[in-house]
Enzyme design. Structure first.
Site, PDB file in Angstrom:
ATOM      1  N   ASP A  89      51.337  33.762  34.222  1.00  0.00           N
ATOM      2  CA  ASP A  89      50.555  33.227  35.858  1.00  0.00           C
ATOM      3  C   ASP A  89      49.293  32.027  36.132  1.00  0.00           C
ATOM      4  O   ASP A  89      49.258  31.592  34.968  1.00  0.00           O
ATOM      5  CB  ASP A  89      49.417  34.211  36.326  1.00  0.00           C
ATOM      6  CG  ASP A  89      49.499  35.090  37.414  1.00  0.00           C
ATOM      7  OD1 ASP A  89      49.874  34.234  38.819  1.00  0.00           O
ATOM      8  OD2 ASP A  89      47.874  34.701  38.189  1.00  0.00           O
ATOM      9  N   ASP A  94      46.549  31.540  39.040  1.00  0.00           N
ATOM     10  CA  ASP A  94      45.330  31.750  38.864  1.00  0.00           C
ATOM     11  C   ASP A  94      44.485  33.515  38.362  1.00  0.00           C
ATOM     12  O   ASP A  94      45.233  33.434  38.601  1.00  0.00           O
ATOM     13  CB  ASP A  94      44.812  32.092  40.491  1.00  0.00           C
ATOM     14  CG  ASP A  94      45.275  30.696  41.919  1.00  0.00           C
ATOM     15  OD1 ASP A  94      44.867  30.312  41.286  1.00  0.00           O
ATOM     16  OD2 ASP A  94      46.333  30.814  42.105  1.00  0.00           O
ATOM     17  N   ASP A 120      48.015  38.997  35.297  1.00  0.00           N
ATOM     18  CA  ASP A 120      46.082  39.316  35.918  1.00  0.00           C
ATOM     19  C   ASP A 120      46.303  40.028  36.913  1.00  0.00           C
ATOM     20  O   ASP A 120      45.814  40.607  37.247  1.00  0.00           O
ATOM     21  CB  ASP A 120      45.150  38.172  35.936  1.00  0.00           C
ATOM     22  CG  ASP A 120      45.141  37.779  37.288  1.00  0.00           C
ATOM     23  OD1 ASP A 120      43.802  37.740  38.141  1.00  0.00           O
ATOM     24  OD2 ASP A 120      46.148  37.045  37.589  1.00  0.00           O
TER      25      ASP A 120
END
Length: 220
Positions: free
Chosen positions: A8, A10, A167
């Protein structure tokens, strides 16, 4: 046998949620209201709730905030903040080690291609990724698995051969649905989400190494 890592962007490679949240927080403060952090959390990791903060601001103030007037200044403020953000701890060593060993590397992000590519270049990481899959690539956003499925297609690997690093809760769900091994690294705005489905959960990528991950999921 693990052949690829799919990241991922961001909140995992760069704590860019801080920048985007900060740009919205400035708008709420300008109108005399506290930033609704819990509402913001519903936006993290997905594109499905992009308008919730705008609607909340309109509800609180009783006036309209047309995007064609307000969105560009907000984005420019987020750029100012994001352009000062570093790579998060442990990310670069993991990427460099995987690249040196010949593992495939990809990004699977619900953000825009220009945003991800801009920061990968700024951080000196663009050269390591052979595939950058962003919101433009698929019709659905996380938690739908299509971004991860497309990243694996471009790398030529299956879910059993790939580790997804995430995240957020929606991102983790997407990776699980794509049949991948999963590593969760909750960030500053996602630590309260449910990561029980993750194979491995860390507080930072600085806690691990590529060797440790390969031991967890089967060595090359």
């Amino acid at each position: 046998m693990i052949r690829a890592l799919v990241f991922d962007f961001d909140g995992l490679i760069m704590d860019s949620e801080v920048a985007v949240a900060g740009s919205y927080a400035d708008m709420f403060a300008a109108e005399g209201f506290d930033f609704p952090v819990e509402l913001w959390r519903t936006m993290v990791g997905t594109r499905e709730n992009d308008d919730v903060l705008w609607r909340e601001l309109e509800r609180l103030t009783g006036k309209e905030f047309p995007l064609d007037t307000y969105e560009q200044p907000r984005r420019e403020r987020s750029f100012e903040i994001a352009d000062e953000l570093p790579v998060l701890p442990g990310v670069q060593p993991l990427i460099e080690d995987a690249h040196e060993r010949g593992l495939g590397l990809a990004i699977a992000s619900s953000s825009s291609e220009w945003w991800v590519s801009r920061h990968l270049s700024r951080l000196g990481l663009a050269e390591y990724f052979s595939a950058v899959v962003t919101k433009e690539a698929t019709a659905r956003s996380k938690p739908d698995p299509s971004l991860y499925l497309e990243a694996m297609r471009r790398l030529g690997v299956s879910g059993a051969e790939a580790i997804a690093l995430e995240d957020s809760g929606p991102g983790l769900t997407a990776a699980v649905r794509a049949g991948m091994h999963t590593v969760a690294v909750p960030g500053s705005y996602t630590e309260g989400m449910d990561f029980s489905a993750a194979d491995v959960c860390l507080s930072s990528l600085a806690e691990t190494t590529l060797d440790k991950l390969l031991e967890s999921f089967g060595r090359e």
